[in-house]
Design a protein around this motif. Sequence first.
Motif, PDB file in Angstrom:
ATOM      1  N   VAL A   1      11.503  -7.155  -0.147  1.00  0.00           N
ATOM      2  CA  VAL A   1      10.354  -6.799  -0.972  1.00  0.00           C
ATOM      3  C   VAL A   1       9.423  -5.935  -0.139  1.00  0.00           C
ATOM      4  O   VAL A   1       8.992  -6.333   0.950  1.00  0.00           O
ATOM      5  N   THR A   2       9.126  -4.741  -0.638  1.00  0.00           N
ATOM      6  CA  THR A   2       8.225  -3.822   0.045  1.00  0.00           C
ATOM      7  C   THR A   2       6.998  -3.592  -0.825  1.00  0.00           C
ATOM      8  O   THR A   2       7.130  -3.279  -2.011  1.00  0.00           O
ATOM      9  N   GLU A   3       5.825  -3.757  -0.248  1.00  0.00           N
ATOM     10  CA  GLU A   3       4.582  -3.516  -0.983  1.00  0.00           C
ATOM     11  C   GLU A   3       3.930  -2.236  -0.490  1.00  0.00           C
ATOM     12  O   GLU A   3       3.800  -2.015   0.718  1.00  0.00           O
ATOM     13  N   ILE A   4       3.514  -1.400  -1.442  1.00  0.00           N
ATOM     14  CA  ILE A   4       2.793  -0.170  -1.134  1.00  0.00           C
ATOM     15  C   ILE A   4       1.361  -0.357  -1.612  1.00  0.00           C
ATOM     16  O   ILE A   4       1.122  -0.518  -2.811  1.00  0.00           O
ATOM     17  N   CYS A   5       0.429  -0.402  -0.695  1.00  0.00           N
ATOM     18  CA  CYS A   5      -0.960  -0.627  -1.073  1.00  0.00           C
ATOM     19  C   CYS A   5      -1.818   0.558  -0.635  1.00  0.00           C
ATOM     20  O   CYS A   5      -1.462   1.305   0.276  1.00  0.00           O
ATOM     21  N   GLY A   6      -2.948   0.714  -1.303  1.00  0.00           N
ATOM     22  CA  GLY A   6      -3.850   1.814  -0.985  1.00  0.00           C
ATOM     23  C   GLY A   6      -4.852   2.032  -2.089  1.00  0.00           C
ATOM     24  O   GLY A   6      -4.732   1.483  -3.193  1.00  0.00           O
ATOM     25  N   ALA A   7      -5.852   2.831  -1.800  1.00  0.00           N
ATOM     26  CA  ALA A   7      -6.903   3.144  -2.765  1.00  0.00           C
ATOM     27  C   ALA A   7      -6.353   4.059  -3.856  1.00  0.00           C
ATOM     28  O   ALA A   7      -5.300   4.690  -3.678  1.00  0.00           O
ATOM     29  N   PRO A   8      -7.039   4.159  -4.988  1.00  0.00           N
ATOM     30  CA  PRO A   8      -6.581   5.057  -6.058  1.00  0.00           C
ATOM     31  C   PRO A   8      -6.495   6.509  -5.572  1.00  0.00           C
ATOM     32  O   PRO A   8      -7.321   6.968  -4.794  1.00  0.00           O
ATOM     33  N   GLY A   9      -5.462   7.207  -6.036  1.00  0.00           N
ATOM     34  CA  GLY A   9      -5.311   8.623  -5.735  1.00  0.00           C
ATOM     35  C   GLY A   9      -4.651   8.954  -4.419  1.00  0.00           C
ATOM     36  O   GLY A   9      -4.528  10.130  -4.063  1.00  0.00           O
ATOM     37  N   VAL A  10      -4.180   7.938  -3.693  1.00  0.00           N
ATOM     38  CA  VAL A  10      -3.619   8.211  -2.377  1.00  0.00           C
ATOM     39  C   VAL A  10      -2.116   8.485  -2.430  1.00  0.00           C
ATOM     40  O   VAL A  10      -1.530   8.966  -1.468  1.00  0.00           O
ATOM     41  N   GLY A  11      -1.463   8.163  -3.568  1.00  0.00           N
ATOM     42  CA  GLY A  11      -0.045   8.514  -3.692  1.00  0.00           C
ATOM     43  C   GLY A  11       0.885   7.375  -4.034  1.00  0.00           C
ATOM     44  O   GLY A  11       2.107   7.574  -4.070  1.00  0.00           O
ATOM     45  N   LYS A  12       0.362   6.169  -4.321  1.00  0.00           N
ATOM     46  CA  LYS A  12       1.240   5.028  -4.626  1.00  0.00           C
ATOM     47  C   LYS A  12       2.095   5.311  -5.856  1.00  0.00           C
ATOM     48  O   LYS A  12       3.314   5.116  -5.856  1.00  0.00           O
ATOM     49  N   THR A  13       1.435   5.769  -6.919  1.00  0.00           N
ATOM     50  CA  THR A  13       2.146   6.007  -8.172  1.00  0.00           C
ATOM     51  C   THR A  13       2.987   7.265  -8.122  1.00  0.00           C
ATOM     52  O   THR A  13       3.856   7.471  -8.968  1.00  0.00           O
ATOM     53  N   GLN A  14       2.777   8.127  -7.127  1.00  0.00           N
ATOM     54  CA  GLN A  14       3.649   9.278  -6.919  1.00  0.00           C
ATOM     55  C   GLN A  14       4.955   8.850  -6.255  1.00  0.00           C
ATOM     56  O   GLN A  14       6.032   9.333  -6.613  1.00  0.00           O
ATOM     57  N   LEU A  15       4.837   7.940  -5.303  1.00  0.00           N
ATOM     58  CA  LEU A  15       6.023   7.519  -4.553  1.00  0.00           C
ATOM     59  C   LEU A  15       6.966   6.676  -5.409  1.00  0.00           C
ATOM     60  O   LEU A  15       8.185   6.804  -5.298  1.00  0.00           O
ATOM     61  N   CYS A  16       6.413   5.835  -6.280  1.00  0.00           N
ATOM     62  CA  CYS A  16       7.260   4.912  -7.046  1.00  0.00           C
ATOM     63  C   CYS A  16       8.272   5.617  -7.957  1.00  0.00           C
ATOM     64  O   CYS A  16       9.468   5.320  -7.886  1.00  0.00           O
ATOM     65  N   PRO A  17       7.845   6.546  -8.834  1.00  0.00           N
ATOM     66  CA  PRO A  17       8.864   7.218  -9.662  1.00  0.00           C
ATOM     67  C   PRO A  17       9.815   8.071  -8.842  1.00  0.00           C
ATOM     68  O   PRO A  17      10.971   8.255  -9.226  1.00  0.00           O
ATOM     69  N   GLN A  18       9.342   8.584  -7.709  1.00  0.00           N
ATOM     70  CA  GLN A  18      10.253   9.353  -6.864  1.00  0.00           C
ATOM     71  C   GLN A  18      11.369   8.472  -6.328  1.00  0.00           C
ATOM     72  O   GLN A  18      12.533   8.886  -6.283  1.00  0.00           O
ATOM     73  N   LEU A  19      11.031   7.254  -5.925  1.00  0.00           N
ATOM     74  CA  LEU A  19      12.062   6.325  -5.464  1.00  0.00           C
ATOM     75  C   LEU A  19      13.071   6.041  -6.569  1.00  0.00           C
ATOM     76  O   LEU A  19      14.253   5.813  -6.306  1.00  0.00           O
ATOM     77  N   GLY A  20      12.581   6.079  -7.838  1.00  0.00           N
ATOM     78  CA  GLY A  20      13.486   5.880  -8.969  1.00  0.00           C
ATOM     79  C   GLY A  20      14.539   6.967  -9.073  1.00  0.00           C
ATOM     80  O   GLY A  20      15.643   6.728  -9.593  1.00  0.00           O
ATOM     81  N   GLY A  21      14.221   8.165  -8.612  1.00  0.00           N
ATOM     82  CA  GLY A  21      15.215   9.240  -8.552  1.00  0.00           C
ATOM     83  C   GLY A  21      16.021   9.194  -7.277  1.00  0.00           C
ATOM     84  O   GLY A  21      17.245   9.416  -7.273  1.00  0.00           O
ATOM     85  N   ASP A  22      15.341   8.886  -6.165  1.00  0.00           N
ATOM     86  CA  ASP A  22      16.017   8.865  -4.867  1.00  0.00           C
ATOM     87  C   ASP A  22      17.108   7.804  -4.800  1.00  0.00           C
ATOM     88  O   ASP A  22      18.126   7.980  -4.130  1.00  0.00           O
ATOM     89  N   VAL A  23      16.915   6.662  -5.486  1.00  0.00           N
ATOM     90  CA  VAL A  23      17.911   5.596  -5.446  1.00  0.00           C
ATOM     91  C   VAL A  23      19.204   6.028  -6.131  1.00  0.00           C
ATOM     92  O   VAL A  23      20.258   5.420  -5.932  1.00  0.00           O
TER      93      VAL A  23
ATOM     94  N   ALA B   1      16.424  -3.392  -3.875  1.00  0.00           N
ATOM     95  CA  ALA B   1      15.121  -3.188  -3.247  1.00  0.00           C
ATOM     96  C   ALA B   1      14.049  -3.487  -4.287  1.00  0.00           C
ATOM     97  O   ALA B   1      14.143  -3.043  -5.424  1.00  0.00           O
ATOM     98  N   VAL B   2      13.065  -4.276  -3.904  1.00  0.00           N
ATOM     99  CA  VAL B   2      11.920  -4.565  -4.771  1.00  0.00           C
ATOM    100  C   VAL B   2      10.705  -3.867  -4.180  1.00  0.00           C
ATOM    101  O   VAL B   2      10.371  -4.084  -3.009  1.00  0.00           O
ATOM    102  N   VAL B   3      10.068  -3.031  -4.970  1.00  0.00           N
ATOM    103  CA  VAL B   3       8.879  -2.302  -4.521  1.00  0.00           C
ATOM    104  C   VAL B   3       7.732  -2.631  -5.466  1.00  0.00           C
ATOM    105  O   VAL B   3       7.861  -2.478  -6.684  1.00  0.00           O
ATOM    106  N   THR B   4       6.634  -3.087  -4.899  1.00  0.00           N
ATOM    107  CA  THR B   4       5.436  -3.355  -5.687  1.00  0.00           C
ATOM    108  C   THR B   4       4.293  -2.509  -5.154  1.00  0.00           C
ATOM    109  O   THR B   4       4.274  -2.141  -3.977  1.00  0.00           O
ATOM    110  N   THR B   5       3.341  -2.178  -6.028  1.00  0.00           N
ATOM    111  CA  THR B   5       2.108  -1.540  -5.566  1.00  0.00           C
ATOM    112  C   THR B   5       0.980  -2.542  -5.697  1.00  0.00           C
ATOM    113  O   THR B   5       1.017  -3.452  -6.528  1.00  0.00           O
ATOM    114  N   ASN B   6      -0.028  -2.364  -4.846  1.00  0.00           N
ATOM    115  CA  ASN B   6      -1.158  -3.284  -4.838  1.00  0.00           C
ATOM    116  C   ASN B   6      -2.449  -2.508  -4.638  1.00  0.00           C
ATOM    117  O   ASN B   6      -2.459  -1.448  -3.989  1.00  0.00           O
TER     118      ASN B   6
END
Length: 357
Positions: free
Chosen positions: A104-126, A260-265
């Motif tokens: 389980v991997t958690e991606i955390c950060g403030a709004p606008g830093v790229g969390k929601t950009q990385l998640c759909p990209q991983l959906g293609g990369d996998v 792989a489990v990826v969550t944002t926080n």
Amino acid sequence: MNAVRMRRPVSSLSLGSSLKGKLVRAGFQFVTDLQDLNPEHLSAEAGVSQQEALEALQAASSGHAVAPVTALELLQKEEEFRNIVTFCSPLDEALGGGVPVGKVTEICGAPGVGKTQLCPQLGGDVQVPAVFGGLGGQVLFVDTEGGFQVQRLVDLAGAAVRHCSLLAEDEEQRVAMTTFTVETILSNVFLVRCRDYVELLAELHLLPDFLSDRPRLRLLVIDSVAFPFLHIHDDLSQRTRLLQGLGLRLIAAATDHNIAVVTTNHMTTRLRSSHVQLAPALGDLWGHAPSIRLLLRWEESRRLASIIKSPGHMDATVQYQITCQGFRDADQSEQLQSKRPRTQTDQSTSSRENTRT
């Protein structure tokens, strides 16, 4: 010994006394009585709310006996796991090849830093074909905030396809590219919208069957895990139990189904030693759920990604950028220098260079 464990009484579960009383009075004496039930069925049979039914089923599933494995079996299993590349080479290197499968991997950060950009990209990369070193897998995307953008996924999928097409050198790779297209990437992304924590927990209760029916699925993304729980303030003990059950389910999904489990926080403020600090939301108890915690943040005009928790990786900070193609390397001229302490030799070398200039 297993037979004794399987007859564990419902009264021994970590649940409120009122809920346990309702279950026992409805005829659910042992944990095995709760097996193969869904929340709707249990709610109707025991006269409890769906929320209480979910809580009971989570507690029952976490109480099951686990067959022991040897250390050698664990090592062999981990060696079979592969990683999902992020296309940011310094970050992939720091993570040992990318986002790991089986954890389980958690991606955390403030709004606008790229969390929601990385998640759909991983959906293609996998979905990158195995002949290019990818997993050729599928992805389940759980959207709790309503921020999923199909057009952005189309753009990121197109970038992944173009990247692999430039790498194709032999006949096997060129053949693989005939089925690695934007259309096939989109068809291998499953999307679920969960509007509150009850829907999220219900979806995760059904997850094992969903994964068993789709052996190619290699990635589960929850964006975000914090949002459904941010407004539970009146019963902190209930929130703690729900988060604990959620963490156990995600860990089990990662290890049992080789995904792989990826969550944002989100980030929140916390008072420590009279100082206000930014910290990942949901508290310290939730912090035990992810094996790896990745913090994305701004430092002046630079985007930085830091590994702040991982039992198998060194703490590291790398620079990245968000482009129209997605998560990518920062310009080489702007890459961060090593953060290791300067030695006497380093200082002497620097002094000589300053003298020459």
